[in-house]
Design an enzyme around this catalytic site. Structure first.
Site, PDB file in Angstrom:
ATOM      1  CG  ASP A   1     -56.178  50.748  15.990  1.00 26.50           C
ATOM      2  OD1 ASP A   1     -55.178  51.189  16.588  1.00 26.50           O
ATOM      3  OD2 ASP A   1     -57.311  51.232  16.153  1.00 26.50           O
TER       4      ASP A   1
ATOM      5  CG  ASP B   1     -55.716  54.785  16.149  1.00 29.85           C
ATOM      6  OD1 ASP B   1     -56.869  54.353  16.068  1.00 29.85           O
ATOM      7  OD2 ASP B   1     -54.830  54.253  16.871  1.00 29.85           O
TER       8      ASP B   1
ATOM      9  CG  ASP C   1     -59.867  53.077  14.348  1.00 27.24           C
ATOM     10  OD1 ASP C   1     -60.546  52.255  13.700  1.00 27.24           O
ATOM     11  OD2 ASP C   1     -59.635  52.955  15.567  1.00 27.24           O
TER      12      ASP C   1
HETATM   13  P1  8DG Z   1     -53.399  50.401  20.295  1.00 26.96           P
HETATM   14  O1  8DG Z   1     -54.246  50.683  19.110  1.00 26.96           O
HETATM   15  O2  8DG Z   1     -51.963  50.339  19.978  1.00 26.96           O
HETATM   16  O3  8DG Z   1     -53.875  49.201  21.040  1.00 26.96           O
HETATM   17  O4  8DG Z   1     -53.539  51.619  21.336  1.00 26.96           O
HETATM   18  P2  8DG Z   1     -54.233  53.010  21.099  1.00 26.96           P
HETATM   19  O5  8DG Z   1     -53.924  53.548  19.741  1.00 26.96           O
HETATM   20  O6  8DG Z   1     -53.920  53.876  22.253  1.00 26.96           O
HETATM   21  O7  8DG Z   1     -55.772  52.651  21.227  1.00 26.96           O
HETATM   22  P3  8DG Z   1     -57.023  52.907  20.269  1.00 26.96           P
HETATM   23  O8  8DG Z   1     -58.097  51.981  20.730  1.00 26.96           O
HETATM   24  O9  8DG Z   1     -56.643  52.798  18.841  1.00 26.96           O
HETATM   25  O10 8DG Z   1     -57.517  54.376  20.620  1.00 26.96           O
HETATM   26  C1  8DG Z   1     -56.755  55.535  20.361  1.00 26.96           C
HETATM   27  C2  8DG Z   1     -57.469  56.727  20.927  1.00 26.96           C
HETATM   28  O11 8DG Z   1     -58.631  57.024  20.184  1.00 26.96           O
HETATM   29  C3  8DG Z   1     -57.930  56.529  22.368  1.00 26.96           C
HETATM   30  O12 8DG Z   1     -57.337  57.509  23.187  1.00 26.96           O
HETATM   31  C4  8DG Z   1     -59.418  56.744  22.337  1.00 26.96           C
HETATM   32  C5  8DG Z   1     -59.615  57.521  21.070  1.00 26.96           C
HETATM   33  N1  8DG Z   1     -60.934  57.459  20.469  1.00 26.96           N
HETATM   34  C6  8DG Z   1     -61.744  58.558  20.428  1.00 26.96           C
HETATM   35  N2  8DG Z   1     -62.895  58.260  19.789  1.00 26.96           N
HETATM   36  C7  8DG Z   1     -62.831  56.961  19.446  1.00 26.96           C
HETATM   37  C8  8DG Z   1     -63.740  56.109  18.777  1.00 26.96           C
HETATM   38  O13 8DG Z   1     -64.835  56.506  18.371  1.00 26.96           O
HETATM   39  N3  8DG Z   1     -63.334  54.826  18.625  1.00 26.96           N
HETATM   40  C9  8DG Z   1     -62.115  54.410  19.046  1.00 26.96           C
HETATM   41  N4  8DG Z   1     -61.770  53.126  18.832  1.00 26.96           N
HETATM   42  N5  8DG Z   1     -61.233  55.195  19.675  1.00 26.96           N
HETATM   43  C10 8DG Z   1     -61.584  56.456  19.872  1.00 26.96           C
HETATM   44  O14 8DG Z   1     -61.412  59.628  20.907  1.00 26.96           O
HETATM   45 MN    MN Z   2     -54.636  52.532  18.024  1.00 31.46          MN
HETATM   46 MN    MN Z   3     -58.085  52.927  17.111  1.00 32.71          MN
END
Ligand code: 8DG
Ligand code: MN
Ligand code: MN
Length: 371
Positions: free
Chosen positions: A205, A207, A295
């Protein structure tokens, strides 16, 4: 890649926040195997074992050299005797018998498949498995199953959102959201976070953090961004979670507790002409758009540094930051604040560097946090 030999006695910390871990992994065969075992423990609700294997995998990821003999892992933290034997087996045979068994296990495969759908957690996946469901068509054909809105979108856009997002696509989405932010708040601030901030080439995703210097306006900013995207016709799904932030609360003890800032989990429509080099799409897919998971989190500006540190990840890096703060410093850290239990006070921060300094840690750059 060029691989250096192991420096004989360079102490590796048991905490990921005291290691520098880039996206370059010299021990991928090993860490992939460890992560399969960790996930299988998670599926079997053996949290301690799951964490132990995640920690060990993370230690191996941080090495600047390739493990060539199981003796080389003997002095590493978080790798016990069983893990040393596992390393030995993989180095000798190229694979682990136990990992191969898990990968071909029906329950593992099914839970892995179900939880890969946006909106389907382990509890739901297990419920479906216990009912005898094994495939997506099984789920669709089961009349007693009521999918929630998130799961419906998860299945609807499964092909697109299970496909990785490229850096070029992430940048294009950044432009789209930046435009929305500035159409609403000229002094609004948009910051890329998550895996792409850590320098990853691909993600599941994208962020972002959005905030504004106007106190108390962050939540309104987020709802207006959503309206703007909807008006543009590119909002395919939106789960908005209003702020439940309480300034007086102490940082949470549990890592997995999510933060309380206003946030939203979106699926957006990204068009081909917006992306330099084009979209990542399946072979034979002739559409000129794809769905992407995005996100957005919106903290008040004075909490920005904590949110940035918390959302940049990786998840293992975050876990270890909090564990380090608690066990080594008697401090509580989460996405909102840092609390010193000895002094009985909150420690303010305007940058990530401030937070590392409060914790008495050397600063670790975002691209060194791929633990
Ligand atoms: P990716 O998307 O490339 O697979 O890897 P990522 O960017 O490291 O993973 P992510 O699932 O998008 O999460 C990014 C960070 O966001 C992770 O360290 C955890 C943090 N996070 C929070 N709160 C929340 C929440 O409410 N939902 C999600 N999905 N992640 C959160 O601190
Ligand atoms: Mn991510
Ligand atoms: Mn995320």
């Amino acid at each position: 890649p060029e691989v250096s030999t192991p420096p004989s006695v360079v102490a590796v910390s048991q905490y990921a926040c005291q290691r520098r871990t880039t996206t370059e992994n010299h021990n991928k065969t090993l860490t992939d195997a460890f992560e399969v075992l960790a996930e299988n423990y998670e599926f079997n609700e053996m949290e301690g074992q799951c964490l132990a294997f995640r920690r060990a995998a993370s230690v191996l990821k941080s090495l600047s050299w390739q493990v060539r003999s199981s003796h080389q892992v003997h002095d590493l933290p978080c790798l016990g005797e069983t893990m040393e034997e596992l390393v030995e087996e993989i180095l000798q045979y190229g694979r682990s018998f136990e990992v191969a068994k898990i990968l071909s296990d029906e329950r593992f495969q099914t839970l892995k498949g179900f939880t890969s759908v946006f909106g389907v957690g382990l509890k739901t996946a297990e419920k479906w498995y216990r009912r005898g469901l094994r495939t997506f068509p099984d789920v669709m054909a089961e009349p007693s199953i009521r999918l929630n809105r998130m799961q419906q979108s998860g299945f609807l856009h499964y092909g697109d959102i299970s496909r990785h997002v490229s850096k070029a696509e992430a940048l294009a989405l950044g432009n789209i959201i930046d435009e929305a932010v500035h159409a609403i708040a000229p002094n609004g601030i948009l910051t890329l976070t998550g895996g792409f901030r850590r320098g990853k080439e691909f993600g599941h995703d994208v962020d972002f953090i959005v905030t504004t210097p106007e106190r108390g306006q962050e939540e309104g900013l987020l709802t207006n961004i959503i309206k703007h995207l909807k008006h543009q016709g590119i909002l395919l799904f939106c789960d908005f979670q209003p702020s439940s932030f309480d300034l007086s609360k102490l940082p949470s003890h549990r890592f997995e507790a999510m933060d309380h800032f206003a946030k939203c989990f979106l699926i957006l429509k990204l068009e081909g002409h917006q992306v330099e080099g084009g979209l990542c799409r399946a072979e034979g897919d002739s559409r000129d758009w794809r769905a992407v998971r995005v996100d957005l989190v919106s903290p008040p500006l004075d909490r920005f540094a904590f949110t940035l540190l918390g959302w940049t990840g990786s998840r293992q890096f975050e876990r270890d930051l909090r564990r380090f703060a608690r066990l080594e410093r008697r401090m509580l850290l989460d996405n909102h604040a840092l609390f010193d239990k000895t002094k009985n006070e909150f420690l303010a921060a305007t940058s990530e560097k401030d937070i590392f300094a409060h914790l008495g840690l050397e600063y670790i750059e975002p691209w060194q946090r791929n633990a």
